[in-house]
Scaffold this active site. Structure first.
Site, PDB file in Angstrom:
ATOM      1  CB  SER A 231     -14.938  29.627  -4.999  1.00 40.73           C
ATOM      2  OG  SER A 231     -14.591  29.142  -3.722  1.00 40.73           O
TER       3      SER A 231
ATOM      4  CE  LYS B 223     -21.371  32.029  -2.437  1.00 39.43           C
ATOM      5  NZ  LYS B 223     -22.342  30.930  -2.608  1.00 39.43           N
TER       6      LYS B 223
ATOM      7  CD  GLU C 291     -29.257  32.779   0.505  1.00 38.10           C
ATOM      8  OE1 GLU C 291     -30.195  33.497   0.089  1.00 38.10           O
ATOM      9  OE2 GLU C 291     -28.374  32.321  -0.255  1.00 38.10           O
TER      10      GLU C 291
HETATM   11  C1  LIG Z   1     -15.530  31.634  -1.411  1.00 36.84           C
HETATM   12  C2  LIG Z   1     -16.700  30.716  -1.382  1.00 36.84           C
HETATM   13  N1  LIG Z   1     -16.643  29.554  -2.043  1.00 36.84           N
HETATM   14  C3  LIG Z   1     -17.676  28.699  -2.052  1.00 36.84           C
HETATM   15  C4  LIG Z   1     -18.826  28.953  -1.347  1.00 36.84           C
HETATM   16  C5  LIG Z   1     -19.908  27.924  -1.352  1.00 36.84           C
HETATM   17  O1  LIG Z   1     -21.001  28.224  -2.155  1.00 36.84           O
HETATM   18  P1  LIG Z   1     -21.258  27.497  -3.537  1.00 36.84           P
HETATM   19  O2  LIG Z   1     -21.181  26.027  -3.277  1.00 36.84           O
HETATM   20  O3  LIG Z   1     -22.625  27.926  -3.916  1.00 36.84           O
HETATM   21  O4  LIG Z   1     -20.238  27.940  -4.479  1.00 36.84           O
HETATM   22  C6  LIG Z   1     -18.953  30.165  -0.659  1.00 36.84           C
HETATM   23  C7  LIG Z   1     -20.193  30.486   0.081  1.00 36.84           C
HETATM   24  O5  LIG Z   1     -20.294  31.338   0.869  1.00 36.84           O
HETATM   25  C8  LIG Z   1     -17.863  31.064  -0.677  1.00 36.84           C
HETATM   26  O6  LIG Z   1     -17.910  32.229  -0.017  1.00 36.84           O
END
Ligand SMILES: Cc1ncc(COP(=O)(O)O)c(C=O)c1O
Lengths: 272, 402
Positions: free
Chosen positions: B384, B95, B117
């Site tokens: 992620s 993020k 948000e």
């Molecule tokens: C670690 C992590 N991965 C994925 C996501 C999902 O978001 P996005 O699909 O935009 O990557 C989030 C959202 O809070 C997150 O904290």
């Protein structure tokens, strides 16, 4: 001529301004709405904005959000809102009805199905909060082909160019959102509205309804001098919310408030 | 549908075919146009790019490693699995790539107040972090349900000086937080910059957030070439709004040999209706400023969603994913809560890396995919985020009081 155009023309002739209430269809229950609409007409309103409940009303403040939630709890929908409009029209041929809501219910129904259904219900205008001119051509043309007015919003930060665009593609009236914010927010600044109306008038000859921040007879009167119509929503819905256990009383209080606005606006109207 | 060789989406007004666009109330048109103009300008401004690159290197800690999960690959007996370690970024997820970029933009645009948000709280933390650093006021909207299940992140945001507003309307999760942030924005448009945390919202957000996240895929491509001498065969990423997935996918879109696989949250199972998988089980509609696949009922009312991971608990998805699905360029699958937990434990015990519950969905799908592939094939999975924020949820499931 559309029912809306005729209404504003008639008002202009007598030097009066339109009183335009907003209520959410099916709030607090589906049976409440049609009798409420007729009672508002008796209290002196000229046009009715009928809110289509939506699960995610992004441009609305808490009062109208809760109205949507109450209506949705009774499974209110765009389809059933159209049924309400049709029911009202059976015994009232002269009061224009404008549907006001968000795009997704219309997307789900399909633009053409929606336009046909709105025509059958003898709806006069459609205001879709999250459908700006750039994205709305297809829907707008389907409505216009059925003599339904697409109503557009203008805001305090709208440019000349934007106003001209609404003039070109909108009809019926333009809804001027008098403050930056959501429905039911704070107090409008009269001097600001006055300045902005000059700019808007310079760019369009469509009638202007002013909404957001109209709370009582006093503000209705002030605003009516500036525009061609006064929209009042949250102040009415608050009466429903305050009287959920006594809806007859809610209805009376709404009519009293509207009658007081009507009176205040007309005093001003005859003087000018 | 036909994909041209050169991928050049979105169009000028933010459309990815029928998806995307700018579906907002009139008050938001001027700030969105202002943002679009600023973004188009700074995108090509060497000064801006240099500042961004410096921040990404020294503040975020990029490049993030591409880690060969050898033991896990061996255990699964198929493809070689490489993890893109976004969990090692400052604040613990991908993020921050986006918030650093948008905050720099806010600063250049002279905005003094930041709003955001958040679902899992990772985007909220990443926003509060950059706001603290730049001395900007910061308000984060978070659904009341998420405030309860991600309390650690709520505390982090408060420590960083942000105001966290618990949103009590609707389903009290991410979509309602987005509604409330939009309401704040129309009220405070003059001084406020809205940092959206994923590739959703009105144009230019889906394209802008993608461009800020594309660093993930650019690095991964180069790192993969360096480590193995070739491109990967498949990319796997979880999809909430879709920012970590598109960040990884985007630089590979024209490399047709690379399979792009997005993993949605199936919650209790797609057939139960209690899930967050609009691409797998939803239909097109309009919400939060763009047209995309949504979870909605026949009347167009948005459905309540469910996922064990707050960050995937959203009824919509970025419009570019809708387009990649329709064109067949990417494929979207889904993973249940229980399967995600298997992914969570597997990575933890096999590699000593505790993934976020969101990322665990990508891990779980990788466990299904890898054994179907050859040992000489390569999967890059986007890790992620790290799982620290989920310790309470996990402990509670195991009946442990922390
Ligand atoms: C670690 C992590 N991965 C994925 C996501 C999902 O978001 P996005 O699909 O935009 O990557 C989030 C959202 O809070 C997150 O904290």
């Amino acid at each position: 001529m559309s029912r809306l155009a005729a209404k504003f023309e008639e008002l202009a002739k007598t030097g009066r301004k339109a009183l335009i209430p907003f209520i959410t269809a099916g709030d607090p229950n589906p049976e409440f709405t049609v009798p409420m609409m007729h009672a508002m007409v008796d209290a002196g309103v000229d046009v009715i904005e009928l809110g289509v409940p939506f699960s995610d009303p992004m441009a609305d403040g808490p009062v109208i959000q809760r109205a949507s939630e109450r209506a949705l709890a009774h499974k209110m929908s765009l389809k059933r809102t159209l049924a309400i409009a049709m029911e009202f029209r059976k015994t009232n041929q002269h009061t224009p009805v404008v549907l006001m809501g968000y795009l997704n219910p219309i997307e789900a129904m399909g633009y053409e199905n929606f336009a046909n259904a709105a025509q059958r219900a003898e709806v006069d205008g459609v205001l879709t909060v999250d459908l700006p001119p750039e994205e709305g051509q297809e829907c707008r043309e389907l409505l216009k082909a059925r003599d339904i007015d697409p109503i557009f919003l203008l805001a305090p930060n709208s440019s000349d160019e934007r106003i001209k665009k609404m003039d070109e593609i909108g009809s019926g009236y333009i809804y001027y959102v008098s403050l930056k914010g959501v429905t039911g927010a704070g107090h409008l600044n009269v001097a600001d509205v006055e300045d902005k109306l000059k700019q808007i008038r310079a760019n369009t000859s469509l009638p202007i309804g002013i909404g957001f921040g109209v709370k009582d007879a006093e503000t209705a009167k002030t605003v009516s001098v500036l525009g061609d119509g006064v929209v009042v929503g949250s102040a009415l819905i608050s009466k429903i919310e305050a009287n959920l256990d006594d809806l007859a009383r809610a209805k009376n209080e709404i009519c009293e408030l509207l009658a007081s606005m009507r009176q205040a606006m007309d005093e001003r109207g005859t003087r000018s | 549908m036909n994909m041209t060789e050169k991928y050049n989406m979105p169009d000028e007004r933010g459309h990815f075919g029928p998806y995307g666009g700018m579906f907002v109330a009139e008050t938001l048109i001027p700030p969105i146009q202002e943002l679009d103009a600023a973004y188009q300008h700074y995108l090509n401004d060497p000064d801006f790019i240099a500042e961004l690159d410096t921040d990404l290197q020294y503040y975020v800690g990029r490049p993030s490693p591409l880690y060969h999960a050898e033991r896990w690959s061996r255990e699964l007996g198929g493809a070689q699995i490489y993890l893109k370690r976004e969990d090692l970024n400052h604040t613990g997820s991908h993020k921050i790539n986006n918030t650093v970029g948008q905050a720099l933009l806010a600063k250049r645009m002279g905005k003094t107040r930041i709003i955001a948000e958040t679902g899992a709280g990772q985007h909220g933390v990443a926003t509060a972090t950059v706001a603290a650093r730049l001395g900007l006021e910061c308000v984060v909207y978070m659904g009341a349900v998420d405030v309860a299940r991600q309390s650690l992140n709520v505390y982090r945001m408060k420590l960083l000086g942000a105001t966290v507003v618990a949103v009590e309307s609707g389903s009290k999760t991410l979509k309602d937080a987005l509604n409330e942030a939009l309401r704040d924005w129309v009220t405070n448009v003059d001084n406020t910059f809205y940092i959206i945390g994923t590739v959703a919202g009105p144009h230019p957000y889906p394209a802008m957030v993608r461009d800020f996240q594309a660093i993930i895929g650019r690095e991964a491509k180069q790192q993969c070439l360096e480590a193995t001498g070739r491109l990967p065969d498949a990319l796997v990423a979880c999809v909430g709004g879709g920012s970590n997935a598109i960040g990884l996918f985007y630089p590979f879109i024209e490399d047709k040999s690379v399979k792009l696989i997005g993993v949605e949250a199936a919650g209790d199972g797609v057939s139960t209706g209690r899930h967050s998988a609009p691409l797998c089980a939803g239909r097109p509609g309009v919400l939060h400023g763009n047209r995309t696949y949504l979870m909605a009922d026949d009347d167009g009312e948005i459905s309540e969603t469910h996922s064990i991971s707050a960050g995937l608990d959203y009824p919509g998805v970025g419009p570019e994913h809708a387009w990649l699905k329709d064109t067949g360029r990417a494929q979207y699958v889904n993973i249940t809560d229980n399967e995600a937990l298997d992914g969570f434990y597997a990575l933890t015990r096999m590699e000593g890396i505790i993934p976020a519950l969101e990322s665990s969905h990508a891990m779980a799908y990788t466990m299904k995919l890898a054994p179907t592939m050859g040992k000489d094939e390569i999967i890059i999975v986007n890790l992620s985020g790290r799982g620290d924020k989920d310790m309470q949820t996990m402990a509670k499931r195991e009946g442990i009081e922390l």
